[in-house]
Motif scaffolding. Structure first.
Motif, PDB file in Angstrom:
ATOM      1  N   SER B  94     -31.482  -9.641  35.733  1.00  0.00           N
ATOM      2  CA  SER B  94     -30.580 -10.712  36.159  1.00  0.00           C
ATOM      3  C   SER B  94     -29.222 -10.640  35.466  1.00  0.00           C
ATOM      4  O   SER B  94     -28.193 -10.817  36.105  1.00  0.00           O
ATOM      5  N   VAL B  95     -29.232 -10.399  34.160  1.00  0.00           N
ATOM      6  CA  VAL B  95     -27.933 -10.337  33.464  1.00  0.00           C
ATOM      7  C   VAL B  95     -27.190  -9.043  33.823  1.00  0.00           C
ATOM      8  O   VAL B  95     -26.041  -8.874  33.447  1.00  0.00           O
ATOM      9  N   GLY B  96     -27.884  -8.178  34.565  1.00  0.00           N
ATOM     10  CA  GLY B  96     -27.246  -6.948  35.048  1.00  0.00           C
ATOM     11  C   GLY B  96     -25.996  -7.243  35.872  1.00  0.00           C
ATOM     12  O   GLY B  96     -25.078  -6.429  35.947  1.00  0.00           O
ATOM     13  N   ILE B  97     -25.934  -8.424  36.479  1.00  0.00           N
ATOM     14  CA  ILE B  97     -24.753  -8.810  37.265  1.00  0.00           C
ATOM     15  C   ILE B  97     -23.526  -8.866  36.348  1.00  0.00           C
ATOM     16  O   ILE B  97     -22.459  -8.355  36.693  1.00  0.00           O
ATOM     17  N   THR B  98     -23.711  -9.456  35.186  1.00  0.00           N
ATOM     18  CA  THR B  98     -22.594  -9.525  34.232  1.00  0.00           C
ATOM     19  C   THR B  98     -22.230  -8.116  33.773  1.00  0.00           C
ATOM     20  O   THR B  98     -21.060  -7.789  33.623  1.00  0.00           O
ATOM     21  N   ARG B  99     -23.273  -7.297  33.564  1.00  0.00           N
ATOM     22  CA  ARG B  99     -23.033  -5.913  33.136  1.00  0.00           C
ATOM     23  C   ARG B  99     -22.207  -5.184  34.190  1.00  0.00           C
ATOM     24  O   ARG B  99     -21.271  -4.460  33.864  1.00  0.00           O
ATOM     25  N   GLU B 100     -22.548  -5.435  35.446  1.00  0.00           N
ATOM     26  CA  GLU B 100     -21.815  -4.776  36.542  1.00  0.00           C
ATOM     27  C   GLU B 100     -20.349  -5.231  36.560  1.00  0.00           C
ATOM     28  O   GLU B 100     -19.447  -4.422  36.753  1.00  0.00           O
ATOM     29  N   ILE B 101     -20.152  -6.523  36.381  1.00  0.00           N
ATOM     30  CA  ILE B 101     -18.783  -7.050  36.415  1.00  0.00           C
ATOM     31  C   ILE B 101     -18.001  -6.517  35.211  1.00  0.00           C
ATOM     32  O   ILE B 101     -16.860  -6.090  35.328  1.00  0.00           O
ATOM     33  N   GLN B 102     -18.679  -6.517  34.063  1.00  0.00           N
ATOM     34  CA  GLN B 102     -18.031  -6.086  32.820  1.00  0.00           C
ATOM     35  C   GLN B 102     -17.713  -4.584  32.840  1.00  0.00           C
ATOM     36  O   GLN B 102     -16.623  -4.168  32.456  1.00  0.00           O
ATOM     37  N   SER B 103     -18.678  -3.797  33.321  1.00  0.00           N
ATOM     38  CA  SER B 103     -18.488  -2.342  33.245  1.00  0.00           C
ATOM     39  C   SER B 103     -17.633  -1.802  34.384  1.00  0.00           C
ATOM     40  O   SER B 103     -17.059  -0.736  34.291  1.00  0.00           O
ATOM     41  N   GLY B 104     -17.563  -2.542  35.485  1.00  0.00           N
ATOM     42  CA  GLY B 104     -16.737  -2.077  36.598  1.00  0.00           C
ATOM     43  C   GLY B 104     -17.529  -1.616  37.805  1.00  0.00           C
ATOM     44  O   GLY B 104     -16.962  -1.450  38.884  1.00  0.00           O
TER      45      GLY B 104
END
Lengths: 301, 265
Positions: B94-104
């Motif tokens: 679930s927190v992968g969404i933030t990871r995606e936004i953060q990493s690009g």
């Protein structure tokens, strides 16, 4: 109507940074260069145009639609995008990623082979995991993702980052071919040579504000020349300013300076002032024109 | 949506294989030790009687010396290691969404012709599928090993069904909570830290409230109170707990949709 249109586009971050009152219009078939120093607001503008950021105020239309509206979201099928800081799913193979993005759009990738060929990207490379790719290979894959479905419009945030000069030239040719086939490119860059080589029209952004929007031809025409000559009788600095010179330096009768604008008019005025000797005139770089837009405030600071 | 769902599902292959191995080994140990220690020597009965309060806090509502098998196997689901692993899976996805936004990587994801809430819903459904398979795996492993070791008093079909359902609902709810927090957070570490802290506070409060009568009033708010696996294994339907978990899941999911539509990426 333009294929991309922004009216009074403003995006202000909580930190106070952002872009203000951006007015621009990109016509179909153009390669539009969006030029500015790092942090000037290029990426912010592109992200608003793509619907990744919400604008604070102003109006944006991409392919005639609001990028965050229902129709605008549907129009994304006809848009390609190459982010500035490209991040890809490292665990996947290149081919899987290409297929995923192609299938997520219309399932077709009519331009893939041509782009791959232009970028010297082999089928063998596609079967490697992305974590094994070099930075340049990742950038190439990003370009293929952006162009493979032959979109009507492609946004590219500094597209040649990480590519060697030979491949950069291939990319320029590729973009020209793509535009020749009916596409439109909106690309940001801080590489002036790149803009000169590939773009038809350019906008210059400085500290979040658009300071110029014109055809590249016009920008090139306004290049600054470096001139060196002697004049007798020896002129004053005021005389030289009157003929259009700047950054004047006079050393033992040899005059050095910069000249913006038409050299023909300058020469005529100069000859009225006296006898010209040992004249040399070197065409300046586009960079000098660009710096013109940055200089006034820097001098004020 | 379908393409994104299967793309995400494909990423879980390795994790699911690791869970298959881990849960198989863990449930084997549990089934073997039940078979070994619930014999005439009464080792398990003695342990359960001696540490009744502690065992009740550990195993949760429904712990009973009369329902030895249900209480014992309840430990499998409520064991901190199993809870940590399955929750960790849901939270990290679930927190992968933030990871995606953060990493690009989110840049390309969120420029697909899908509304943002559909992007995260699709990703969430892939996570839910993963959680479904993991929970199913746990039930199957426990049943298989119980049969292998010839345990006679194992819970019945409905017992395992409700244990599966309540466990699945709990983990899906926490994954939805993590998603809502992720949609609000700027970094992955921020999202993970907030989610893990909230869950840890709930868990510790539930545990302490089981031991301390004066804290008992807090227990229904901990979200673990409804995780009554021994009750389920004893064959009791857990409608209330299931509805609470489903309701909270929908609330967290709705909050996530609201937040993702309004945030800058």
């Amino acid at each position: 109507m333009g294929i991309v249109k922004a009216e009074k586009l403003t995006k202000v971050y909580p930190s106070g940074d952002g872009v203000w009152d951006i007015d621009l219009e990109v016509q179909e078939g153009q390669i539009f260069g969006f030029l500015g120093a790092n942090g000037a607001g290029k990426t912010t503008t592109i992200r608003v145009l793509l619907g990744l950021l919400h604008s604070t105020s102003g109006k944006v239309r991409v392919l005639g639609e609001d990028p965050l509206g229902k129709k605008g979201i549907e129009k994304r099928r006809e848009i390609g995008y190459l982010p500035g800081e490209l991040a890809l799913y490292e665990k996947h193979k290149g081919i899987d990623l290409l297929d995923f993005y192609a299938k997520s759009l219309d399932g077709k990738a009519p331009y893939r082979e041509e782009v791959m060929k232009a970028l010297s990207f082999s089928g063998k490379d596609l079967n490697k995991k992305i974590r094994e790719y070099s930075r340049g290979m990742k950038q190439k894959l990003g370009l293929i993702i952006a162009l493979q479905h032959k979109p009507q419009l492609v946004f590219m945030d500094e597209p040649t980052t990480g590519l060697d000069p030979l491949i950069q030239l291939e990319v320029y040719q590729l973009l020209k071919n793509y535009v020749g086939g009916g596409g439109t490119v909106f690309m940001s860059s801080h590489n002036l040579g790149e803009v000169e080589k590939v773009c038809n029209r350019v906008a210059i952004i400085r500290k979040g504000k658009l300071v110029a929007l014109e055809d590249v031809e016009e920008l090139v025409r306004r290049r600054v020349y470096s001139v060196q000559f002697s004049l007798s009788p020896e002129p004053t600095e005021k005389d030289l300013r009157e003929v259009g010179m700047r950054e004047i330096k006079i050393d033992h009768g040899v005059i050095n300076g910069k000249l913006a604008g038409d050299p023909d008019a300058f020469l005529r005025k100069l000859l009225d002032k006296g006898k010209v000797q040992d004249l040399s005139c070197t065409r300046g770089k586009l960079e000098d024109v660009f710096l013109e837009y940055y200089r006034p405030e820097e001098e004020a600071e | 949506m379908k393409k994104l769902y299967f793309f995400r599902l494909g990423e879980q292959k390795g994790t699911l294989i690791a869970f298959l191995v881990g849960l198989t080994v863990f449930s084997c140990i549990m089934a073997w030790s039940y078979e070994a220690f619930s014999d005439d020597s009464g080792f398990l009965t003695q342990m359960f009687s001696q540490f009744e309060d502690l065992m009740q806090a550990f195993v949760g509502v429904g712990f009973s010396l009369d329902e030895m098998a249900a209480s014992y196997f309840g430990m499998t689901w409520r064991h901190p290691l199993v809870l940590f692993l399955i929750m960790g899976f849901g939270i990290s996805r679930s927190v992968g969404i933030t990871r995606e936004i953060q990493s690009g990587t989110g840049d390309l994801l969120f420029t697909l012709p899908l509304k943002r809430y559909l992007v995260i819903f699709t990703e969430f459904m892939a996570t839910v599928t993963g959680l479904f398979l993991i929970n199913l795996l746990l039930v199957i492993a426990v049943i298989v090993w119980s049969l292998v070791f010839g345990i006679e008093d194992i819970p019945g079909f409905y017992g395992f069904l409700w244990a599966f359902l309540i466990s699945f609902y709990l983990h899906v709810m926490f994954a939805a909570l993590a998603l809502a927090i992720a949609c609000l957070s700027k970094t992955t570490s921020q999202a993970s830290a907030w989610t893990i802290s909230i869950i840890a506070i709930f868990y510790v409060t539930d545990f302490l409230a089981s031991l301390q009568p004066q804290l008992e009033f807090l227990q229904p708010f901990t979200l673990f109170y409804q995780y009554q696996v021994p009750e389920a294994l004893a064959g009791n339907a857990l409608w209330t707990g299931s509805l609470i978990y489903i309701g909270l899941t929908l609330t967290f999911l709705g909050t996530s949709f609201f937040l993702i539509q309004r945030r800058d990426l």
